[in-house]
Design a protein around this motif. Sequence first.
Motif, mmCIF file in Angstrom:
data_model
loop_
_atom_site.group_PDB
_atom_site.id
_atom_site.type_symbol
_atom_site.label_atom_id
_atom_site.label_comp_id
_atom_site.label_asym_id
_atom_site.label_seq_id
_atom_site.Cartn_x
_atom_site.Cartn_y
_atom_site.Cartn_z
ATOM 1 N N TRP A 1 0.873 -1.177 0.000
ATOM 2 C CA TRP A 1 0.000 0.000 0.000
ATOM 3 C C TRP A 1 0.905 1.219 0.000
ATOM 4 N N GLN A 2 0.839 2.004 -1.064
ATOM 5 C CA GLN A 2 1.668 3.193 -1.154
ATOM 6 C C GLN A 2 1.105 4.302 -0.266
ATOM 7 N N ASP A 3 2.007 5.059 0.346
ATOM 8 C CA ASP A 3 1.597 6.157 1.223
ATOM 9 C C ASP A 3 1.275 7.391 0.383
ATOM 10 N N GLU A 4 0.370 7.168 -0.566
ATOM 11 C CA GLU A 4 -0.038 8.210 -1.504
ATOM 12 C C GLU A 4 -1.503 7.982 -1.851
ATOM 13 N N ARG A 5 -2.257 9.047 -1.947
ATOM 14 C CA ARG A 5 -3.684 8.938 -2.235
ATOM 15 C C ARG A 5 -3.950 8.522 -3.676
ATOM 16 N N GLY A 6 -5.028 7.729 -3.829
ATOM 17 C CA GLY A 6 -5.571 7.478 -5.143
ATOM 18 C C GLY A 6 -4.742 6.610 -6.065
ATOM 19 N N VAL A 7 -3.820 5.835 -5.519
ATOM 20 C CA VAL A 7 -2.998 4.968 -6.369
ATOM 21 C C VAL A 7 -3.080 3.506 -5.923
ATOM 22 N N ASN A 8 -3.921 3.246 -4.929
ATOM 23 C CA ASN A 8 -4.029 1.901 -4.377
ATOM 24 C C ASN A 8 -5.369 1.269 -4.771
ATOM 25 N N MET A 9 -5.505 0.007 -4.497
ATOM 26 C CA MET A 9 -6.667 -0.728 -4.974
ATOM 27 C C MET A 9 -7.986 -0.205 -4.415
ATOM 28 N N LEU A 10 -8.013 0.197 -3.153
ATOM 29 C CA LEU A 10 -9.276 0.555 -2.514
ATOM 30 C C LEU A 10 -9.520 2.054 -2.410
ATOM 31 N N ASP A 11 -8.622 2.870 -2.935
ATOM 32 C CA ASP A 11 -8.759 4.326 -2.768
ATOM 33 C C ASP A 11 -8.981 5.044 -4.103
ATOM 34 N N THR A 12 -9.626 4.365 -5.032
ATOM 35 C CA THR A 12 -9.927 4.834 -6.393
ATOM 36 C C THR A 12 -8.721 4.751 -7.316
ATOM 37 N N GLY A 13 -7.630 4.146 -6.862
ATOM 38 C CA GLY A 13 -6.500 3.944 -7.759
ATOM 39 C C GLY A 13 -6.821 2.909 -8.825
ATOM 40 N N ALA A 14 -7.524 1.851 -8.421
ATOM 41 C CA ALA A 14 -7.863 0.766 -9.344
ATOM 42 C C ALA A 14 -9.126 1.106 -10.127
ATOM 43 N N THR B 1 -23.012 7.876 -15.254
ATOM 44 C CA THR B 1 -23.837 7.292 -16.304
ATOM 45 C C THR B 1 -24.367 8.383 -17.241
ATOM 46 N N ARG B 2 -25.061 7.953 -18.291
ATOM 47 C CA ARG B 2 -25.504 8.892 -19.320
ATOM 48 C C ARG B 2 -26.450 9.954 -18.776
ATOM 49 N N ASP B 3 -27.209 9.633 -17.727
ATOM 50 C CA ASP B 3 -28.169 10.582 -17.177
ATOM 51 C C ASP B 3 -27.593 11.402 -16.026
ATOM 52 N N GLY B 4 -26.269 11.414 -15.888
ATOM 53 C CA GLY B 4 -25.644 12.236 -14.857
ATOM 54 C C GLY B 4 -25.694 11.634 -13.465
ATOM 55 N N LYS B 5 -26.078 10.369 -13.356
ATOM 56 C CA LYS B 5 -26.065 9.675 -12.064
ATOM 57 C C LYS B 5 -24.799 8.820 -11.988
ATOM 58 N N PHE B 6 -24.706 8.009 -10.937
ATOM 59 C CA PHE B 6 -23.465 7.266 -10.731
ATOM 60 C C PHE B 6 -23.740 5.820 -10.349
ATOM 61 N N ILE B 7 -22.787 4.960 -10.672
ATOM 62 C CA ILE B 7 -22.818 3.568 -10.240
ATOM 63 C C ILE B 7 -21.489 3.247 -9.560
ATOM 64 N N SER B 8 -21.493 2.209 -8.736
ATOM 65 C CA SER B 8 -20.262 1.756 -8.081
ATOM 66 C C SER B 8 -19.892 0.376 -8.596
ATOM 67 N N LEU B 9 -18.603 0.159 -8.823
ATOM 68 C CA LEU B 9 -18.078 -1.132 -9.249
ATOM 69 C C LEU B 9 -16.948 -1.537 -8.313
ATOM 70 N N GLY B 10 -16.933 -2.820 -7.925
ATOM 71 C CA GLY B 10 -15.880 -3.280 -7.026
ATOM 72 C C GLY B 10 -15.505 -4.734 -7.217
ATOM 73 N N PRO B 11 -15.364 -5.218 -8.469
ATOM 74 C CA PRO B 11 -15.028 -6.632 -8.684
ATOM 75 C C PRO B 11 -13.541 -6.907 -8.490
ATOM 76 N N ILE B 12 -13.124 -7.070 -7.264
ATOM 77 C CA ILE B 12 -11.713 -7.285 -6.950
ATOM 78 C C ILE B 12 -11.253 -8.677 -7.404
ATOM 79 N N GLU B 13 -12.045 -9.703 -7.079
ATOM 80 C CA GLU B 13 -11.654 -11.069 -7.417
ATOM 81 C C GLU B 13 -11.712 -11.281 -8.936
ATOM 82 N N PRO B 14 -10.796 -12.077 -9.492
ATOM 83 C CA PRO B 14 -10.720 -12.231 -10.955
ATOM 84 C C PRO B 14 -12.004 -12.752 -11.587
#
Length: 381
Positions: A213-226, A234-247
Amino acid sequence: MPGPLHGLRIIEFAGLGPGPFACMMLADHGATVIRIERPGGTQGGPESDTTTDILLRSRKRIAIDMKSASGIAVLRDLIATADGLVEGFRPGVMERLGLGPDDMLALNPKLVYGRMTGWGQTGPYAPMAGHDINYIALSGALHAFGRKGEKPTPPINMMGDFGGGAMMLAFGMVSALLHVQRGGDGTVIDAAMTDGSALLMSMIYSFHGQGWWQDERGVNMLDTGAHFYDVYETRDGKFISLGPIEPQFYAKMLALTGLADDPAMQPQNDTAKWDDMRDRLARVIALKTRGEWDAVMVGSDACYAPVLSLTEAPAHPHNRARETFLTAGGVKQPAPAPRYSTIATTQPEMADGHTHTREILAQLGYSETLIKETLAQGGVS
């Protein structure tokens, strides 16, 4: 059956945010919580606010002038018969009122005395004012929140006030109350939000110590780096979340987004290519509305959920099925959690704007004559 904390009496000194939340948790799970308020209104707002403040649900309330002899006498009687006490004043305030831990444990040796502050009762920062943002800054937590190349972003006040403070205090109270029930003595809990927010970061500190885990924001798997652990518009200006870590879940996400045959999306954990893969995924997500992605993703193992607003969440089918939200006193609010298989949590009751002084004094054993005399002295109302 009644809640697991049924039969326990907790004295709560009125405060803001995390203190009331900790006491709401105790009340939700069956404890009788008596909230000590200032004469003329509760701390944090005018009397009318209490009827819509979710954090104040399911309490008994009494107004006590802690500068009056009669008020202090009633307060001592309450504490003498209580199992626990919760206060969130700066260090030294309760001692100056003659209500500090030494005095109260002498009065009630089995008392669990819960103290919650930002910096803790000791340490060079202890006398200083502060708020959640300051406490999580000192613990290292705030440094971790935010996107790459941007300044830290406070996660509202969930990490310090409520996670590192209120939940830690509630856990400490229950642990110490169990200790007393097993024959132990009363004790003092020093719940500091700096300590609690540091503890909540245990996994991240572990990852950092292990070197991945790097001591830097936004470059790690769980901090929006991945790219596979992020939020997309989305197309209508809303948002979705994705988190498929496992292959296998990542493969499912690629299949449902139509990217399974894109060779650029295959090296899932190649950190050097994460930004490019995020851009590719973002372009695909932007082609459909949030509702259209719901139709594609819900029911799959793609580790997907729509990002719901505070207005939308209570109406979502999953939350409705689980009764995650309820309405009490005309106020929509989160239901008590967690759930139990054979015992019930407390059905929330909103404050009605009135105190329960006579009822509380009667439960202390005060006669009707003594209640009238006490009220006439003006120390309680």
